[in-house]
Enzyme design. Structure first.
Site, PDB file in Angstrom:
ATOM      1  N   SER A 129       0.831  -1.240  -0.111  1.00 53.27           N
ATOM      2  CA  SER A 129       0.135  -0.045   0.075  1.00 53.27           C
ATOM      3  C   SER A 129       0.729   1.342  -0.048  1.00 53.27           C
ATOM      4  O   SER A 129       1.875   1.204   0.697  1.00 53.27           O
ATOM      5  CB  SER A 129      -0.916   0.035   1.174  1.00 53.27           C
ATOM      6  N   LYS A 184      -4.413  -6.503   4.083  1.00 54.63           N
ATOM      7  CA  LYS A 184      -4.336  -5.557   2.925  1.00 54.63           C
ATOM      8  C   LYS A 184      -5.796  -5.127   2.565  1.00 54.63           C
ATOM      9  O   LYS A 184      -6.088  -4.094   1.974  1.00 54.63           O
ATOM     10  CB  LYS A 184      -3.805  -6.011   1.854  1.00 54.63           C
ATOM     11  N   HIS A 187      -7.638  -3.035   5.000  1.00 52.79           N
ATOM     12  CA  HIS A 187      -6.854  -1.850   5.123  1.00 52.79           C
ATOM     13  C   HIS A 187      -7.747  -0.976   4.233  1.00 52.79           C
ATOM     14  O   HIS A 187      -7.802   0.063   3.938  1.00 52.79           O
ATOM     15  CB  HIS A 187      -5.315  -1.992   4.545  1.00 52.79           C
ATOM     16  N   ASN A 188      -8.030  -1.762   2.791  1.00 49.85           N
ATOM     17  CA  ASN A 188      -8.603  -1.002   1.658  1.00 49.85           C
ATOM     18  C   ASN A 188     -10.137  -0.775   2.005  1.00 49.85           C
ATOM     19  O   ASN A 188     -10.400   0.281   1.731  1.00 49.85           O
ATOM     20  CB  ASN A 188      -8.414  -1.919   0.573  1.00 49.85           C
ATOM     21  N   GLU A 191     -10.163   2.055   4.171  1.00 46.34           N
ATOM     22  CA  GLU A 191      -9.590   3.391   3.445  1.00 46.34           C
ATOM     23  C   GLU A 191     -10.871   3.797   2.684  1.00 46.34           C
ATOM     24  O   GLU A 191     -11.223   4.945   2.464  1.00 46.34           O
ATOM     25  CB  GLU A 191      -8.719   2.972   2.120  1.00 46.34           C
TER      26      GLU A 191
END
Length: 484
Positions: A129, A184, A187-188, A191
């Site tokens: 990222s 990940k 995380h997105n 986001e």
């Protein structure tokens, strides 16, 4: 000629920048791209004079690698990854390592790890990222897969990763098979929530307060100096200050309000549904993008559907402070949902995730890097078994100091007809989580009434299920399924 330390397949912007990052940290890199003209252009351009070997075939790339060979794939998620794995495997020897650095769906990484290991090789699925700038200057790297591969890739990964203030790299081993790509993915998802909340704050300033983009930019700049300090607030400040060269208008005013997405937010929401974890703010952020996509329908609806015509008459400075608090409180809830989801996934898939380390990995390089990730790390360092971030003293106090302002902001948005799905769902999550009693008792009665799905009683031991013959005609037969 000495062999390369690592090989990379896929020379789009992220691939080129990662290769340059590795070369800048003293590693020799072999590169290949299916369109080989990109290899030549890269070698004659940005890579000129650096320790980078251009290859025109997979065979040439593998032949140029030091053992154990490390082949890093940075290609589009899906079938392309499987195709390259199949083309690479016949060229490898036992102990060689295949690394997938794209945004692959974690079930695919679980499957690929098992498959590659069955052939005698090692597999790493790693989230990367930070966008193109992070790839070049230091991304957040989230690896998982075959644990035996970690000692061979650790030096490269931690060298090129972003560093926090004390020099610690934003990269650590997360767990077996799909753990890295799962983290990940979450995380997105966070986001998505972060971006939507910022957009809702912008919409309220624009549509309720009537502020122009340059003035809103100044507000975000001030917010970035305090507890909201983060990469996304920082770039929002810069975006809103930008003027379009062609028209002279604020840049945001010439950009179509139709948001794209690549699927990771949707995957996060689907995983939350599969695991029964309340992650409604992340899901609402995905739905907000879907709503933006039906632009043509919205243009028709805007001319025909009624809404309020209220004008703002309260104190503007006071409202901006309430809005800042609402954004911070909503952000906390979005992260709480993401961490709650990772805890459930760790139980489901047998991963031993270190939540403090994850916060550390997200403190630099990545898109959601923010000041308060240090508070998240501290929360899990103090209590590794913490069930929810909202129960940590720092975050509990922050919400206590913000929730009244948060409620006023949402009420104002409703009164003015401005949609704030992320703010609203985050507050609903908070109020739901703090409720000792929810109306699910009535819901269970409804389910039992129409489907004999049974219910538990407050005055009986947990795990005992009961059925009521609500109509006098239903009998005693009950459903065999009961899910909480």
């Amino acid at each position: 000629m000495s062999h390369a330390d690592i090989g990379l397949v896929g020379l789009a912007v992220m691939g080129e920048n990662l290769v340059l990052n590795m070369a800048n940290h003293g590693y020799k890199v072999a590169v290949f791209n299916r369109t080989v003209s990109k290899v030549d252009r890269f070698i004659d351009g940005r890579a000129k004079g650096k320790s980078i070997i251009g290859c025109h075939s997979i065979e040439e790339l593998v032949a140029n690698l030091e053992r154990p060979r490390k082949v890093f794939l940075l290609v589009k998620a899906g079938a392309a990854v499987d195709a390259i794995i199949e083309s690479v495997i016949p060229l490898l020897e036992p102990g060689d390592i295949i690394i997938d650095g794209g945004n692959s769906h974690f079930p695919d990484t679980i499957r690929r790890t098992a498959y590659v290991e069955s052939k005698g090789f090692l597999y790493v699925g790693t989230g990367v990222s930070g966008g193109e700038e992070g790839a070049l200057n230091g991304p957040s790297i989230m690896p998982g897969g075959s644990k035996a591969a970690w000692p061979h890739v650790k030096g490269i990964f931690q060298s090129i990763a972003a560093k926090v203030d004390d020099g610690a790299p934003c990269c650590e081993w997360l767990g077996n098979d799909g753990a890295g790509h799962y983290v990940k993915m979450v995380h997105n998802g966070i986001e998505y929530g972060d971006m939507q909340m910022i957009c809702e704050a912008y919409a309220l300033m624009r549509n309720v307060l009537g502020m122009p983009p340059a003035e809103i930019s100044t507000v975000f700049g001030e917010w970035n100096k305090g507890e909201l300090d983060s990469y996304l607030i920082e770039i929002t400040r810069d975006i809103l200050a930008k003027t379009d060269d062609e028209t002279g208008l604020p840049m945001v005013d010439v950009i179509m309000d139709k948001a794209g997405q690549k699927g990771t937010g949707r995957w996060t929401s689907l995983s939350a549904l599969d695991l029964g974890v309340p992650a409604q703010t992340i899901a609402e952020a995905v739905f907000a993008r879907a709503m933006s996509a039906i632009k043509d329908e919205r243009l028709v609806a805007a001319k025909t559907l009624a809404g309020p015509a209220k004008k703002f008459s309260a104190d503007r400075a006071a409202f901006l402070e309430q809005l800042r608090k609402a954004l911070f409180a909503s952000k906390i809830c979005s992260y709480a949902q993401g961490y709650q989801l990772m805890r459930a996934a760790a139980d489901e898939y047998g991963w031993d995730l270190n939540y403090g380390e994850i916060a550390l990995m997200w403190r630099g390089g990545c898109i959601i890097r923010a000041q308060f990730l240090g508070n998240i790390k501290e929360a899990y360092d103090n209590d590794p078994g913490l069930q929810n971030l909202l129960l940590d003293d720092y975050f509990r106090t922050a919400i206590e100091n913000s929730h009244l302002a948060w409620r006023k902001v949402i009420a104002c948005a409703v009164e003015h007809g401005v949609p704030v799905p992320a703010f609203s769902s985050a507050l609903a999550y908070y109020d739901g989580y703090r409720s000792a009693v929810l109306p699910a008792n009535l819901l269970q009665a409804q389910r039992d009434y129409f489907g004999a799905h049974t219910y538990e009683r407050l005055d009986k031991p947990a795990g005992e299920y009961f059925h009521t013959n609500w109509t006098g005609e239903g009998g005693d037969t009950v459903s065999t399924t009961y899910n909480v």
